[in-house]
Design a protein around this motif. Structure first.
Motif, PDB file in Angstrom:
ATOM      1  N   UNK A  96       0.828  -1.210   0.000  1.00  0.00           N
ATOM      2  CA  UNK A  96       0.000   0.000   0.000  1.00  0.00           C
ATOM      3  C   UNK A  96       0.860   1.257   0.000  1.00  0.00           C
ATOM      4  N   UNK A  97       2.157   1.081  -0.065  1.00  0.00           N
ATOM      5  CA  UNK A  97       3.093   2.206  -0.054  1.00  0.00           C
ATOM      6  C   UNK A  97       3.064   2.927  -1.404  1.00  0.00           C
ATOM      7  N   UNK A  98       3.143   4.247  -1.357  1.00  0.00           N
ATOM      8  CA  UNK A  98       3.235   5.029  -2.584  1.00  0.00           C
ATOM      9  C   UNK A  98       4.657   5.010  -3.121  1.00  0.00           C
ATOM     10  N   UNK A  99       4.850   5.569  -4.281  1.00  0.00           N
ATOM     11  CA  UNK A  99       6.177   5.622  -4.897  1.00  0.00           C
ATOM     12  C   UNK A  99       7.102   6.489  -4.066  1.00  0.00           C
ATOM     13  N   UNK A 100       8.381   6.086  -3.997  1.00  0.00           N
ATOM     14  CA  UNK A 100       9.385   6.893  -3.313  1.00  0.00           C
ATOM     15  C   UNK A 100      10.740   6.701  -3.959  1.00  0.00           C
ATOM     16  N   UNK A 113       5.435   8.233   4.248  1.00  0.00           N
ATOM     17  CA  UNK A 113       5.229   7.833   5.645  1.00  0.00           C
ATOM     18  C   UNK A 113       4.599   6.453   5.601  1.00  0.00           C
ATOM     19  N   UNK A 114       5.461   5.456   5.484  1.00  0.00           N
ATOM     20  CA  UNK A 114       5.001   4.069   5.375  1.00  0.00           C
ATOM     21  C   UNK A 114       6.099   3.165   5.928  1.00  0.00           C
ATOM     22  N   UNK A 136      17.694   4.164  -4.111  1.00  0.00           N
ATOM     23  CA  UNK A 136      16.708   3.126  -3.822  1.00  0.00           C
ATOM     24  C   UNK A 136      15.376   3.713  -4.254  1.00  0.00           C
ATOM     25  N   UNK A 137      14.603   2.943  -4.980  1.00  0.00           N
ATOM     26  CA  UNK A 137      13.366   3.481  -5.545  1.00  0.00           C
ATOM     27  C   UNK A 137      12.264   2.441  -5.473  1.00  0.00           C
ATOM     28  N   UNK A 138      11.084   2.896  -5.127  1.00  0.00           N
ATOM     29  CA  UNK A 138       9.884   2.067  -5.191  1.00  0.00           C
ATOM     30  C   UNK A 138       8.944   2.752  -6.171  1.00  0.00           C
ATOM     31  N   UNK A 139       8.705   2.106  -7.299  1.00  0.00           N
ATOM     32  CA  UNK A 139       7.895   2.692  -8.352  1.00  0.00           C
ATOM     33  C   UNK A 139       7.069   1.595  -9.011  1.00  0.00           C
TER      34      UNK A 139
END
Length: 169
Positions: A96-100, A113-114, A136-139
């Motif tokens: 449920x985390x957004x991109x960062x 904030x996850x 480091x990327x979450x996309x």
């Protein structure tokens, strides 16, 4: 598992070839020890490996090295262009985390904030300060770590693979 040399016969006696071959075989051994697979090519000036290792999630690991020479024999190889990139990727489809993005550049950073963001940040904050971590990327539900000049750091590999991701992240 397939590692292949694409070197010319003259290259195979080069100390650079032997060093690259040795590191490629270390990766092959590491992946095998983790019940993973690795494939790739290598020669005296470069290699490109792709490993797949499953821990709490399936990780794709790319290990790349390329040496670019200016042709100037007066410059030692230490001062020639050396590109080493170690990339880890895994999918976290139910997050449920957004991109960062975590990186040195203030302008490119994007935080969340996850718990997943905090876990990734805690893992790589020291490497970011030491300039080993590029980003480091979450996309789009894919978590990617990109490190420079860490191709032989198997402690780092262990640290990333043991991140402890689960389906609730």
């Amino acid at each position: 598992m397939t590692l292949k040399s694409n070197a010319s016969p003259k290259e195979t006696s080069s100390p650079f070839y032997m060093k690259n071959e040795q590191l490629c075989k270390q990766w092959e051994s590491y992946a095998s020890h983790k019940n993973g697979t690795v494939k790739g090519i290598f020669n005296a000036s470069s290699f490109h490996l792709l490993a797949k290792i499953e821990t709490s999630s399936l990780w794709e690991i790319q290990v790349k090295k390329a040496t670019y020479s200016s042709g100037n024999l007066l410059l030692s190889s230490k001062y020639q262009n050396l590109q080493e990139i170690l990339t880890f990727k895994t999918k976290i489809p139910s997050s449920t985390c957004g991109n960062f993005k975590i990186c040195k550049s203030v302008f490119k950073r994007k935080s969340q904030k996850h718990p997943l963001y905090q876990m990734v940040y805690d893992l790589c904050a020291e490497d970011l300060e030491k300039r080993r971590l590029y980003q480091a990327e979450f996309n789009k539900k894919v978590l990617t770590f990109t490190y420079h000049h860490c191709n032989d750091d198997f402690d780092l590999v262990e640290k990333v693979l043991n991140l402890g991701l689960n389906s609730e992240d």
